[in-house]
Design an enzyme around this catalytic site. Structure first.
Site, PDB file in Angstrom:
ATOM      1  N   SER A   1       0.829  -1.213   0.000  1.00  0.00           N
ATOM      2  CA  SER A   1       0.000   0.000   0.000  1.00  0.00           C
ATOM      3  C   SER A   1       0.863   1.263   0.000  1.00  0.00           C
ATOM      4  CB  SER A   1      -0.920   0.002   1.220  1.00  0.00           C
ATOM      5  OG  SER A   1      -1.666  -1.191   1.257  1.00  0.00           O
TER       6      SER A   1
HETATM    7  N1  SAM Z   1      -0.115  -4.093   4.237  1.00  0.00           N
HETATM    8  C1  SAM Z   1       0.421  -4.842   3.131  1.00  0.00           C
HETATM    9  C2  SAM Z   1       1.846  -4.449   2.857  1.00  0.00           C
HETATM   10  O1  SAM Z   1       2.392  -3.629   3.600  1.00  0.00           O
HETATM   11  O2  SAM Z   1       2.427  -4.983   1.905  1.00  0.00           O
HETATM   12  C3  SAM Z   1      -0.397  -4.647   1.899  1.00  0.00           C
HETATM   13  C4  SAM Z   1      -1.249  -5.776   1.633  1.00  0.00           C
HETATM   14  S1  SAM Z   1      -2.117  -5.878   0.127  1.00  0.00           S
HETATM   15  C5  SAM Z   1      -2.824  -4.290  -0.158  1.00  0.00           C
HETATM   16  C6  SAM Z   1      -3.493  -6.858   0.735  1.00  0.00           C
HETATM   17  C7  SAM Z   1      -3.143  -8.290   1.057  1.00  0.00           C
HETATM   18  O3  SAM Z   1      -4.319  -8.909   1.604  1.00  0.00           O
HETATM   19  C8  SAM Z   1      -2.727  -9.144  -0.134  1.00  0.00           C
HETATM   20  O4  SAM Z   1      -1.460  -9.685   0.104  1.00  0.00           O
HETATM   21  C9  SAM Z   1      -3.802 -10.228  -0.204  1.00  0.00           C
HETATM   22  O5  SAM Z   1      -3.333 -11.470  -0.640  1.00  0.00           O
HETATM   23  C10 SAM Z   1      -4.276 -10.275   1.242  1.00  0.00           C
HETATM   24  N2  SAM Z   1      -5.594 -10.873   1.467  1.00  0.00           N
HETATM   25  C11 SAM Z   1      -6.728 -10.735   0.751  1.00  0.00           C
HETATM   26  N3  SAM Z   1      -7.727 -11.455   1.319  1.00  0.00           N
HETATM   27  C12 SAM Z   1      -7.176 -12.068   2.420  1.00  0.00           C
HETATM   28  C13 SAM Z   1      -7.692 -12.948   3.430  1.00  0.00           C
HETATM   29  N4  SAM Z   1      -8.943 -13.367   3.458  1.00  0.00           N
HETATM   30  N5  SAM Z   1      -6.844 -13.343   4.404  1.00  0.00           N
HETATM   31  C14 SAM Z   1      -5.554 -12.937   4.427  1.00  0.00           C
HETATM   32  N6  SAM Z   1      -5.024 -12.127   3.508  1.00  0.00           N
HETATM   33  C15 SAM Z   1      -5.820 -11.688   2.516  1.00  0.00           C
END
Ligand code: SAM
Length: 211
Positions: free
Chosen positions: A58
């Site tokens: 993000s």
């Molecule tokens: N905060 C993170 C970083 O600093 O890199 C950004 C994460 S990215 C915007 C969102 C993440 O949420 C992705 O890696 C995605 O695979 C994960 N995600 C989506 N649905 C999920 C779930 N049900 N459980 C765990 N992770 C999930």
């Protein structure tokens, strides 16, 4: 990269981030170690970047806003849904007592585990799985950060909030969501809209249907 990191901290300050502990966490955390080599030269831009598997790290100012809104004191136990690159996890490691983080994509989970270990964070527990059901074993949590957008607030996460606990969760259609701040007071749950945001989809049994 130290100069670039300092400039990022300055940008965050200019964008209204005032919490000194949050700014310090950005100064201490080497974002270039959480992004693929192809975009490393852009690591200290205030922009989201691709991290593989169709996901993104993000925008730093979004992370900063999240962390400031939670008004962390340093003693909290925190649940993070969507580890992604592990960058926010390491920011959190400077700001709270203990972090429990869940990622659903195995390749990202493995990369994040290595990056978090390299950063030397010792207060992090990781789980590969569906974060929309939370992590009951270690509940309740003083704060929950959901880093992906779902159609509604996942009920298991509300149940895993401690008394007075706060959760930040983007809710709404896949294209754009509203960041919601959910606070638990006994049996009452207060929900406040914070800002429009754009996150990758939250897939899972209490999110969008898995692809
Ligand atoms: N905060 C993170 C970083 O600093 O890199 C950004 C994460 S990215 C915007 C969102 C993440 O949420 C992705 O890696 C995605 O695979 C994960 N995600 C989506 N649905 C999920 C779930 N049900 N459980 C765990 N992770 C999930």
């Amino acid at each position: 990269m130290r100069g670039a990191r300092r400039r990022l901290v300055e940008t965050l300050r200019e964008k209204g981030i005032r919490d000194l502990a949050v700014l310090r966490a950005f100064d201490l955390t080497r974002r270039h170690e959480f992004v693929p080599t192809g975009v490393r030269h852009r690591a200290y831009e205030d922009a989201p970047l691709p991290i593989g598997s169709g996901q993104t790290i993000s925008q730093p100012s979004i992370h900063a806003r999240y962390l400031e809104l939670l008004q962390l004191k340093g003693t909290e136990r925190v649940l993070e849904i969507g580890t992604g690159s592990g960058y926010q996890t390491v920011l959190l490691s400077h700001l709270v007592a203990q972090i429990f983080t869940i990622e659903r994509i195995p390749a990202l989970y493995t990369m994040a585990r290595e990056a978090i270990a390299r950063a030397g964070a010792k207060n992090v527990s990781m789980l590969l799985g569906d974060g929309t059901v939370g992590w009951r074993e270690y509940a309740p949590y003083d704060a929950i950060l959901v880093s992906a957008g779902g159609p509604s607030v996942p009920q298991p996460l509300v149940e895993q909030l401690a008394e007075g606990g706060r959760m930040l969760v983007p809710v709404g259609p896949m294209e754009e969501q509203t960041l919601k701040l959910v606070t638990r007071h006994g049996a009452t749950v207060e929900t406040r809209d914070v800002a429009p945001v754009r996150f990758v989809p939250l897939y899972g049994s209490h999110g969008w249907e898995q692809q």
